[in-house]
Design a protein around this motif. Structure first.
Motif, short mmCIF file in Angstrom:
data_model
loop_
_atom_site.label_atom_id
_atom_site.label_comp_id
_atom_site.label_asym_id
_atom_site.label_seq_id
_atom_site.Cartn_x
_atom_site.Cartn_y
_atom_site.Cartn_z
N ALA A 1 0.87 -1.72 0.35
CA ALA A 1 -0.04 0.10 -0.14
C ALA A 1 0.92 1.30 0.13
O ALA A 1 0.59 2.06 -1.02
CB ALA A 1 -0.75 0.49 1.07
N VAL B 1 -5.09 0.94 -2.96
CA VAL B 1 -4.57 1.03 -1.37
C VAL B 1 -6.05 0.50 -0.07
O VAL B 1 -6.01 0.06 0.96
CB VAL B 1 -4.45 1.84 -1.57
CG1 VAL B 1 -4.11 2.40 0.46
CG2 VAL B 1 -3.22 2.04 -1.64
N LEU C 1 -6.47 -2.99 0.01
CA LEU C 1 -5.14 -3.92 0.38
C LEU C 1 -5.96 -3.41 1.84
O LEU C 1 -5.49 -4.44 2.62
CB LEU C 1 -3.95 -3.24 0.30
CG LEU C 1 -3.27 -3.73 -1.44
CD1 LEU C 1 -2.32 -2.60 -1.72
CD2 LEU C 1 -2.93 -5.47 -1.59
N CYS C 2 -6.02 -2.17 2.51
CA CYS C 2 -6.14 -2.14 3.68
C CYS C 2 -7.56 -2.58 4.78
O CYS C 2 -7.71 -2.40 5.71
CB CYS C 2 -6.87 -0.35 4.17
SG CYS C 2 -4.88 0.56 3.77
#
Length: 224
Positions: free
Chosen positions: A19, A38, A41-42
Motif C-alpha cells: 500500500a 490501497v 489492501l487496507c
C-alpha cells in the motif's frame, strides 16, 4: 502459536509495504486505480495499520491529479531534503553510493528477479514493492538496514506537514523500533541534508516504468 503470529505479522507488513509503495508512486493517470487498490489492501489490515494509509489515499483523492503531480515533484524531486532514494541519505552522490546501490541490485537478483530497468534500485517505492511481492525476508532486511533513512524521510515530510507523512509512519511501524540514537541521526541528517554531490552516478537500469523526465519519479509497478 508463535509461528502463526509471525506469519500473520509478516502478512500484515507485506500489505502495508504494498500500500505504501502505491501511495508513494508518482500521481499519473493510473493514480485512481492505485488508490482503489490501497483501499482493498487496507480492508485486510487491523484498523491501526490501515488508518494512516487510508488517510493518505483520501488526501490524494481530494486533490486534482495535476496538483498532486506538482506537489509530488516539489516534495520528492526538486529538493534533496525528502528524497526517496535511500542511499542518498547515507552516502550522498559519492562513490560509496554506487557500492550501496549494488547491495539492492544483488538482493533483487538473489531473490530471482530482474532489477528494474528504469529506476534506481534504492528508490523507496521499488524497495517496498520488492518486499511486499517478491521476498519479504530480503526486503525487510533492506528496509531495516536503511530504517534511519526512512525515519529521516518521515521527519522531513512531517516538518513540511506533507500529506505523505502517514505513509512513512506506516512503514516505520513495520520496522524494529528506533533508538534515541537512530532518531538523533535522522534529525541531524534532515537538518544538514544528505552529503553534497561528489561524483555523478548513472542510474541503474531497472524494470519499473521510466521517469517522465529527469525530475519526475517512476511508478513502482512490480519486479519481474
Amino acid at each position: 502459536m508463535m509461528r502463526g503470529r509471525t506469519a500473520r505479522r509478516t502478512a500484515e507488513h507485506r500489505l502495508v509495504w504494498q500500500a505504501a509503495s502505491l501511495l508513494l508512486a508518482y500521481p499519473d493517470d493510473e493514480q485512481s486505480a492505485r488508490l482503489d487498490l490501497v483501499t482493498q489492501l487496507c480492508a485486510h489490515l487491523p484498523p491501526e495499520r490501515a488508518r494512516p494509509l487510508l488517510s493518505v489515499a483520501d488526501a490524494l483523492r481530494a486533490i486534482a491529479e495535476n496538483v498532486a503531480a506538482q506537489q509530488y515533484v516539489e516534495t520528492f524531486d526538486l529538493r534533496r531534503r525528502a528524497t526517496l532514494l535511500l542511499t542518498y541519505w547515507t552516502d550522498g552522490d559519492t562513490r560509496n553510493r554506487g557500492m550501496s546501490m549494488l547491495a539492492f541490485t544483488e538482493a533483487y537478483r538473489g531473490a530471482g528477479v530482474t532489477p528494474p530497468d528504469n529506476e534506481v534500485p534504492d528508490h523507496l517505492p521499488v524497495v517496498l514493492e520488492f518486499a511486499a511481492t517478491v521476498d519479504p525476508v530480503a526486503g525487510a532486511a533492506l528496509l531495516t538496514a536503511y530504517r534511519r533513512a526512512i525515519h529521516a524521510i518521515g521527519l522531513a515530510l512531517a516538518d513540511e506537514d506533507s500529506l505523505y507523512t502517514p505513509a512513512l509512519a506506516a512503514v516505520t511501524a513495520t520496522l524494529p523500533p528506533a533508538t534515541e540514537q537512530d532518531l538523533g541521526w535522522a534529525r541531524r541528517l534532515v537538518d544538514a541534508g544528505p552529503a553534497a554531490e561528489a561524483v555523478g552516478l548513472a542510474p541503474f537500469t531497472l524494470t519499473v516504468p521510466p521517469r517522465r523526465d529527469a525530475r519526475e519519479p517512476a511508478v513502482a509497478k512490480g519486479l519481474r
